[in-house]
Structure formats: structure tokens, C-alpha cells
Motif scaffolding. Structure first.
Motif, PDB file in Angstrom:
ATOM      1  N   ASN A 204      10.654 -24.008 -13.848  1.00  0.00           N
ATOM      2  CA  ASN A 204      10.696 -23.506 -12.466  1.00  0.00           C
ATOM      3  C   ASN A 204      10.400 -22.013 -12.403  1.00  0.00           C
ATOM      4  OD1 ASN A 204      11.589 -25.973 -11.182  1.00  0.00           O
ATOM      5  ND2 ASN A 204      13.501 -25.624 -12.311  1.00  0.00           N
ATOM      6  N   PRO A 205       9.147 -21.650 -12.448  1.00  0.00           N
ATOM      7  CA  PRO A 205       8.847 -20.212 -12.422  1.00  0.00           C
ATOM      8  C   PRO A 205       9.214 -19.594 -11.082  1.00  0.00           C
ATOM      9  CG  PRO A 205       6.823 -21.501 -12.250  1.00  0.00           C
ATOM     10  CD  PRO A 205       7.926 -22.471 -12.485  1.00  0.00           C
ATOM     11  N   GLU A 206       9.641 -18.345 -11.137  1.00  0.00           N
ATOM     12  CA  GLU A 206       9.981 -17.594  -9.922  1.00  0.00           C
ATOM     13  C   GLU A 206       8.703 -17.386  -9.097  1.00  0.00           C
ATOM     14  OE1 GLU A 206      11.594 -16.370  -7.238  1.00  0.00           O
ATOM     15  OE2 GLU A 206      13.171 -15.794  -8.659  1.00  0.00           O
ATOM     16  N   THR A 207       8.815 -17.654  -7.793  1.00  0.00           N
ATOM     17  CA  THR A 207       7.636 -17.381  -6.965  1.00  0.00           C
ATOM     18  C   THR A 207       7.819 -16.117  -6.132  1.00  0.00           C
ATOM     19  OG1 THR A 207       8.519 -18.938  -5.363  1.00  0.00           O
ATOM     20  CG2 THR A 207       6.749 -19.752  -6.780  1.00  0.00           C
ATOM     21  N   HIS A 208       9.042 -15.617  -6.075  1.00  0.00           N
ATOM     22  CA  HIS A 208       9.281 -14.379  -5.319  1.00  0.00           C
ATOM     23  C   HIS A 208      10.106 -13.417  -6.157  1.00  0.00           C
ATOM     24  CE1 HIS A 208       7.444 -16.075  -1.794  1.00  0.00           C
ATOM     25  NE2 HIS A 208       8.128 -17.174  -2.021  1.00  0.00           N
ATOM     26  N   ALA A 209       9.486 -12.917  -7.198  1.00  0.00           N
ATOM     27  CA  ALA A 209      10.217 -12.080  -8.151  1.00  0.00           C
ATOM     28  C   ALA A 209      10.695 -10.795  -7.492  1.00  0.00           C
ATOM     29  CB  ALA A 209       9.314 -11.756  -9.329  1.00  0.00           C
ATOM     30  N   LYS A 210      11.936 -10.431  -7.820  1.00  0.00           N
ATOM     31  CA  LYS A 210      12.482  -9.144  -7.342  1.00  0.00           C
ATOM     32  C   LYS A 210      12.155  -8.107  -8.406  1.00  0.00           C
ATOM     33  CE  LYS A 210      14.788 -10.879  -3.773  1.00  0.00           C
ATOM     34  NZ  LYS A 210      13.868 -12.029  -3.752  1.00  0.00           N
ATOM     35  N   LEU A 211      11.565  -7.035  -7.958  1.00  0.00           N
ATOM     36  CA  LEU A 211      11.110  -6.014  -8.889  1.00  0.00           C
ATOM     37  C   LEU A 211      12.239  -5.500  -9.776  1.00  0.00           C
ATOM     38  CD1 LEU A 211       8.409  -4.899  -9.482  1.00  0.00           C
ATOM     39  CD2 LEU A 211       8.748  -3.144  -7.729  1.00  0.00           C
ATOM     40  N   ASP A 212      13.418  -5.281  -9.162  1.00  0.00           N
ATOM     41  CA  ASP A 212      14.548  -4.751  -9.943  1.00  0.00           C
ATOM     42  C   ASP A 212      14.919  -5.688 -11.087  1.00  0.00           C
ATOM     43  OD1 ASP A 212      14.602  -2.644  -8.322  1.00  0.00           O
ATOM     44  OD2 ASP A 212      16.321  -3.307  -7.097  1.00  0.00           O
ATOM     45  N   ALA A 213      14.962  -6.982 -10.773  1.00  0.00           N
ATOM     46  CA  ALA A 213      15.341  -7.967 -11.793  1.00  0.00           C
ATOM     47  C   ALA A 213      14.319  -7.995 -12.925  1.00  0.00           C
ATOM     48  CB  ALA A 213      15.462  -9.345 -11.147  1.00  0.00           C
TER      49      ALA A 213
ATOM     50  N   ARG B 103      -4.123  -0.170 -21.647  1.00  0.00           N
ATOM     51  CA  ARG B 103      -4.314   0.723 -22.801  1.00  0.00           C
ATOM     52  C   ARG B 103      -5.722   0.578 -23.378  1.00  0.00           C
ATOM     53  NH1 ARG B 103       0.325   2.571 -25.598  1.00  0.00           N
ATOM     54  NH2 ARG B 103      -1.127   3.254 -27.216  1.00  0.00           N
ATOM     55  N   VAL B 104      -6.167  -0.662 -23.537  1.00  0.00           N
ATOM     56  CA  VAL B 104      -7.519  -0.875 -24.078  1.00  0.00           C
ATOM     57  C   VAL B 104      -8.552  -0.306 -23.092  1.00  0.00           C
ATOM     58  CG1 VAL B 104      -9.186  -2.601 -24.877  1.00  0.00           C
ATOM     59  CG2 VAL B 104      -6.765  -2.922 -25.350  1.00  0.00           C
ATOM     60  N   ALA B 105      -8.294  -0.501 -21.802  1.00  0.00           N
ATOM     61  CA  ALA B 105      -9.217   0.020 -20.779  1.00  0.00           C
ATOM     62  C   ALA B 105      -9.339   1.539 -20.902  1.00  0.00           C
ATOM     63  CB  ALA B 105      -8.720  -0.355 -19.386  1.00  0.00           C
ATOM     64  N   LYS B 106      -8.213   2.214 -21.082  1.00  0.00           N
ATOM     65  CA  LYS B 106      -8.257   3.683 -21.179  1.00  0.00           C
ATOM     66  C   LYS B 106      -9.085   4.111 -22.387  1.00  0.00           C
ATOM     67  CE  LYS B 106      -4.257   5.019 -18.512  1.00  0.00           C
ATOM     68  NZ  LYS B 106      -2.789   5.111 -18.521  1.00  0.00           N
ATOM     69  N   ARG B 107      -8.887   3.423 -23.506  1.00  0.00           N
ATOM     70  CA  ARG B 107      -9.680   3.744 -24.704  1.00  0.00           C
ATOM     71  C   ARG B 107     -11.167   3.577 -24.444  1.00  0.00           C
ATOM     72  NH1 ARG B 107      -6.992   0.388 -29.661  1.00  0.00           N
ATOM     73  NH2 ARG B 107      -5.095   1.623 -29.907  1.00  0.00           N
TER      74      ARG B 107
ATOM     75  N   ILE C  47       6.838 -15.861 -16.877  1.00  0.00           N
ATOM     76  CA  ILE C  47       5.402 -15.705 -16.594  1.00  0.00           C
ATOM     77  C   ILE C  47       5.102 -14.277 -16.162  1.00  0.00           C
ATOM     78  CG2 ILE C  47       3.474 -16.447 -15.134  1.00  0.00           C
ATOM     79  CD1 ILE C  47       4.605 -19.165 -15.028  1.00  0.00           C
ATOM     80  N   ILE C  48       5.979 -13.764 -15.301  1.00  0.00           N
ATOM     81  CA  ILE C  48       5.739 -12.395 -14.835  1.00  0.00           C
ATOM     82  C   ILE C  48       5.837 -11.414 -15.990  1.00  0.00           C
ATOM     83  CG2 ILE C  48       6.680 -10.563 -13.371  1.00  0.00           C
ATOM     84  CD1 ILE C  48       7.320 -12.744 -11.373  1.00  0.00           C
ATOM     85  N   MET C  49       6.747 -11.683 -16.902  1.00  0.00           N
ATOM     86  CA  MET C  49       6.891 -10.761 -18.034  1.00  0.00           C
ATOM     87  C   MET C  49       5.713 -10.869 -18.998  1.00  0.00           C
ATOM     88  SD  MET C  49      10.979 -10.799 -18.351  1.00  0.00           S
ATOM     89  CE  MET C  49      11.023  -9.607 -19.658  1.00  0.00           C
ATOM     90  N   TYR C  50       5.214 -12.092 -19.220  1.00  0.00           N
ATOM     91  CA  TYR C  50       3.988 -12.214 -20.028  1.00  0.00           C
ATOM     92  C   TYR C  50       2.874 -11.396 -19.361  1.00  0.00           C
ATOM     93  CZ  TYR C  50       5.926 -16.795 -21.623  1.00  0.00           C
ATOM     94  OH  TYR C  50       6.703 -17.810 -22.096  1.00  0.00           O
ATOM     95  N   ARG C  51       2.778 -11.599 -18.059  1.00  0.00           N
ATOM     96  CA  ARG C  51       1.653 -10.981 -17.355  1.00  0.00           C
ATOM     97  C   ARG C  51       1.773  -9.453 -17.317  1.00  0.00           C
ATOM     98  NH1 ARG C  51      -1.857 -14.057 -15.148  1.00  0.00           N
ATOM     99  NH2 ARG C  51      -2.512 -12.570 -13.572  1.00  0.00           N
ATOM    100  N   ARG C  52       3.007  -8.973 -17.183  1.00  0.00           N
ATOM    101  CA  ARG C  52       3.176  -7.504 -17.203  1.00  0.00           C
ATOM    102  C   ARG C  52       2.758  -6.940 -18.560  1.00  0.00           C
ATOM    103  NH1 ARG C  52       6.807  -4.808 -13.435  1.00  0.00           N
ATOM    104  NH2 ARG C  52       7.445  -3.459 -15.161  1.00  0.00           N
ATOM    105  N   LEU C  53       3.107  -7.658 -19.622  1.00  0.00           N
ATOM    106  CA  LEU C  53       2.728  -7.180 -20.956  1.00  0.00           C
ATOM    107  C   LEU C  53       1.198  -7.252 -21.120  1.00  0.00           C
ATOM    108  CD1 LEU C  53       3.565  -6.083 -23.670  1.00  0.00           C
ATOM    109  CD2 LEU C  53       4.077  -8.410 -24.450  1.00  0.00           C
TER     110      LEU C  53
ATOM    111  N   THR D 160       3.660  -7.671 -10.942  1.00  0.00           N
ATOM    112  CA  THR D 160       2.803  -7.421 -12.121  1.00  0.00           C
ATOM    113  C   THR D 160       2.076  -6.088 -11.975  1.00  0.00           C
ATOM    114  OG1 THR D 160       1.282  -9.014 -11.135  1.00  0.00           O
ATOM    115  CG2 THR D 160       2.400  -9.698 -13.126  1.00  0.00           C
ATOM    116  N   ASP D 161       1.599  -5.794 -10.779  1.00  0.00           N
ATOM    117  CA  ASP D 161       0.901  -4.509 -10.584  1.00  0.00           C
ATOM    118  C   ASP D 161       1.803  -3.327 -10.923  1.00  0.00           C
ATOM    119  OD1 ASP D 161      -1.409  -5.642  -9.861  1.00  0.00           O
ATOM    120  OD2 ASP D 161      -1.482  -4.863  -7.811  1.00  0.00           O
ATOM    121  N   ASP D 162       3.093  -3.509 -10.722  1.00  0.00           N
ATOM    122  CA  ASP D 162       4.063  -2.449 -10.993  1.00  0.00           C
ATOM    123  C   ASP D 162       4.052  -2.018 -12.473  1.00  0.00           C
ATOM    124  OD1 ASP D 162       6.704  -0.976 -10.447  1.00  0.00           O
ATOM    125  OD2 ASP D 162       7.287  -2.423 -12.003  1.00  0.00           O
ATOM    126  N   ALA D 163       3.530  -2.892 -13.344  1.00  0.00           N
ATOM    127  CA  ALA D 163       3.546  -2.586 -14.784  1.00  0.00           C
ATOM    128  C   ALA D 163       2.500  -1.537 -15.165  1.00  0.00           C
ATOM    129  CB  ALA D 163       3.307  -3.873 -15.587  1.00  0.00           C
TER     130      ALA D 163
END
Ligand code: ATP
Ligand code: MG
Length: 404
Positions: A357-366, A279-283, A266-272, A309-312
Motif C-alpha cells: 500500500n504505497p502512500e499516495t499523499h506523502a507528508k513532506l515532514d514524515a 549529482r551526475v547531472a552536475k558533473r 517508493i518515495i524514498m527510492y525516488r528521492r535517492l 520527490t522534488d524536495d530532494a
């Protein structure tokens, strides 16, 4: 009985605090109202001392005037709306117009008159106007009482250079600032309950809002895209949305699901999603992303996951509902008119390839490590090629600026 020309007086509040920018805020509101009222019999809209005055065509009926009033109350930047009449500078006619205006107020027990003259060339002072028009109203409505403090209705009388305006029915507006006075934002718009409310909140603060919707297509049907279109059409009535970008995202979720650790999906979907939205916002020259997240509401909305997610992205991400309860959001969505649409079920990318079982406390490094294994940058370029754009009527956004 004299027939008076109908007017609608639009009061604003915060614009008045803007010092020397005030004129541009007022003009923005005026332009927005002009465009949004295009289907109504409006002759012109003027600025008069701290208010806007909408002139309706002679002969406009009450229902049409009330419908226009209703619309105006929901337009960002409007604090209060009063309905009434334009009239000559003649006390007898003004009293008659006041009786007509008060007669149109549905249920009330008490009233007072608040008259003022902007030009002292009118011989009757405001105290005398209050008294004379008040007396005429007492004759016309003997069962109602005059009350100076907190009356049910305040009958306003304003004498300006060549005319006077008399009004009684007043309705509160939604407040805020006119759309187009606070820059541009890109709102992540699902077909759910929360994100339309989040978008609307930014629009009410004067931001010109664009939406971006991630559809599960081609892995799911395009049903969520229709719901988002219906939602945008509701927001369009009050000029709150200019464009919605639709991103067919299903194939990329599938790719992530096939290779990423399930709990991080989920976090990876959301980061993408965030990266594409940025990118669309910048355009589009938008300066921030907006989501409908509320702290702790679902697995992806924990503090750790929000950080991951904000880190993306580099852009600020606004979450106007972060401290709002679901029931409050539902009440807002109902008032806004998006709730029934959002309550319909449609598969979108949120329902696709969800882990047990989605991660609820994702580690940024992982998260970063898992993402580094995927050709994300390549995907982003591919996806950007597939983005579709839908235009909506937003007076603050010129249709000439590039849609993609
Ligand atoms: P909503 O009611 O707005 O769908 P939600 O409670 O269902 O929110 P999530 O599904 O976790 O919560 O989504 C959180 C936020 O992420 C949404 O408010 C929205 O801003 C964004 N979002 C989620 N799904 C999509 C999507 N398919 N397209 C665009 N943005 C999305
Ligand atoms: Mg959702």
C-alpha cells in the motif's frame, strides 16, 4: 534522358525565428545532419537562403535518397524535407528535371509549380518559369491537373547564382530545434514506455540529452540495462542521446526497504534516485532533470508525491508528459520506435521491494524524518563510485568531455 545530381532540401521553421542567433542554429543543424548522414553518399551540405541543401553523390539511386530523406525528417529542427535535383540554369533542362522529380512522387492528382530566382541575372522571371515548366509537366502528365490552391504536390524550382534546384516530393519533418542548441539535461530513463518519449521531447526542443538508468542489479538481473541500451540505440539514430549512466541500485533499495516505513519506500527510492541523478547531472554540466511522469498515472505520480520527490533536489525537474494521456504516449513511442522494446518485461528497480500500500499523499515532514534516519549522504558517495557510462553517437556532444 539527362542524369541529374540528386539533392535534398531541408527546410526549418523555428530556427528562422531566432534573430541574430540564427546562423549558429543553422550551423548546429548542419553539423548534426552531416554527422547523422555519415553512412550515406553525401558530398556536402550547404546553407542557402533559409534552407540547407544536401548534395548526394552522382549516381545515387532513388532508394538511397529516400532512406536519407526518411532519416532527415526525424532529426530535431527539421520542418520539411524535399527531394529533387541540381541542374544547370537552362529552362529545357529544368523542365526535364521537374518531370523526373514529379515522376518520383507516388500518388497525386494535382500539382503546381512554385519557381523563384535568387539572382535576377537569370533572364526568365518566376512567372514565366512557372508557366513554361508547368506546361512541360502538363505534357508529361496529361492525366494530372494544375491546381493553384492546396495542390497535392508543389514542384519547387529555385535558380541561384550558378545552378538551379528542382524538387517535388516533400515530407514533413518532426520540427523543433537542433539538438545542442538548448543546453544539457539529465533524463531518468527506465526501460518503460514513458521516459524515452520524455527524453525525445526535450531533444526535440534542442536539449542535449543524457540518460540515467537505475538497475535493480545485483538484486535483479541486468535485463533492464539491455533494454535501455536498445532504446538508446533507437534515439541515437537521430542524435537524441549522448550518454547513458547505469546505476546498480538494488542493494540500496534493499537497505531502504529494510528500515523505512513500507508506505514511504517508493518515495524514498525516488528521492535517492533524484539525488544521484542530480549529482551526475552536475558533473555533466546538465541544468535540469527530466522524467516521464504523467499526473496520477501511478501512486508516485500524485501532486503530493511529486512535491515530496522534488524536495530532494535543487535542480529543476522537467516532466514533459505531465498532462499527456497514456494512449497518446504510446502512440508517440510507436512513432519513435521504442514501444516494442519498452513493452518487453524486465525487472528493474521499480519492480523491486514494492510495498503493498504505497502512500499516495506523502507528508513532506514524515518523508524527511524517515530519510534522516538513513546514512543517505554516505550511500550517495558509494553509489557514485559504481556508476557506469555508455557513450552513444551524438553529433552535438564532443566525446572529449569527461564521461563521468
Ligand atoms: P516509464 O514508462 O518511463 O517507466 P512509468 O509509468 O513506469 O514510467 P514510474 O515507474 O513511476 O512510471 O516512473 C516514473 C518516472 O521515473 C519514469 O518515467 C522515469 O523518468 C523515472 N524512472 C522510473 N524508474 C526508473 C529507473 N529504473 N531508472 C531511471 N529512471 C526511472
Ligand atoms: Mg516504469
Amino acid at each position: 534522358m539527362t542524369e541529374f545530381q540528386r539533392i535534398i532540401l531541408v527546410h526549418y521553421h523555428e530556427i528562422g525565428l531566432k534573430g541574430h542567433n540564427r546562423a549558429s542554429f543553422e550551423m548546429r543543424l548542419l553539423k548534426n545532419l552531416e554527422a547523422l548522414l555519415a553512412d550515406y553518399p553525401v558530398v556536402t551540405i550547404h546553407r542557402i537562403s533559409g534552407r540547407l541543401l544536401v548534395f548526394l553523390r552522382e549516381g545515387t539511386n532513388r532508394e538511397t535518397a529516400l532512406a536519407a530523406t526518411d532519416l532527415i525528417t526525424a532529426v530535431p529542427g527539421v520542418a520539411r524535407v524535399s527531394c529533387g535535383y541540381k541542374c544547370e540554369r537552362d529552362m529545357a533542362l529544368m523542365a526535364e528535371a521537374a518531370c523526373t522529380a514529379l515522376g518520383e512522387v507516388k500518388s497525386f492528382c494535382s500539382f503546381k509549380v512554385a519557381a523563384r530566382r535568387n539572382h535576377t541575372d537569370f533572364p526568365t522571371c518566376s512567372m514565366d518559369m512557372n508557366r513554361l515548366i508547368g506546361a512541360a509537366l502538363c505534357d508529361a502528365f496529361p492525366e494530372k491537373r494544375v491546381q493553384m490552391k492546396d495542390p497535392d504536390v508543389t514542384v519547387g524550382v529555385e535558380v541561384v547564382q550558378n545552378a538551379s534546384y528542382v524538387y517535388a516530393k516533400s515530407v514533413p519533418g518532426i520540427g523543433g530545434l537542433p539538438v545542442g542548441s538548448s543546453g544539457r539535461v539529465m533524463c531518468l530513463l527506465s526501460s518503460g514506455i514513458d521516459s524515452p518519449v520524455a527524453l525525445w521531447k526535450l531533444a526535440r526542443r534542442g536539449a542535449l540529452c543524457m540518460g540515467i538508468h537505475f538497475s535493480g542489479r545485483p538484486q535483479t538481473s541486468d535485463a533492464s540495462e539491455y533494454l535501455v541500451d536498445d532504446i538508446a540505440q533507437v534515439l541515437e539514430h537521430t542524435g537524441c542521446v549522448a550518454r547513458v549512466f547505469v546505476v546498480p541500485f538494488g542493494d540500496y533499495q534493499r537497505k531502504i526497504a529494510l528500515s523505512a516505513p513500507p508506505e514511504l519506500r517508493i518515495i524514498m527510492y525516488r528521492r535517492l534516485m533524484f539525488k544521484i541523478a542530480e549529482r551526475v547531472a552536475k558533473r555533466q554540466r546538465a541544468g535540469a532533470l527530466v522524467t516521464g511522469e504523467s499526473l496520477g498515472q501511478v501512486a508516485s505520480q500524485t501532486l503530493d508525491n511529486i512535491r515530496a520527490t522534488d524536495d530532494a533536489v535543487d535542480m529543476p525537474v522537467f516532466r514533459p508528459l505531465i498532462g499527456t494521456d497514456k494512449l497518446e504516449i504510446i502512440a508517440e513511442a510507436k512513432r519513435l520506435g521504442t514501444f516494442d522494446i519498452s513493452s518487453q518485461d524486465a525487472p528493474d528497480c521499480c519492480t523491486l521491494f514494492m510495498p503493498r500500500n504505497p502512500e499516495t499523499h506523502a507528508k513532506l515532514d514524515a518523508v524527511r524524518l524517515a530519510e534522516a534516519a538513513l546514512p543517505i549522504d554516505e550511500w550517495i558517495e558509494e553509489i557514485l563510485e559504481k556508476v557506469e557510462c555508455r557513450e552513444y553517437h551524438c553529433p552535438a556532444c564532443s566525446p572529449k568531455s569527461a564521461a563521468r
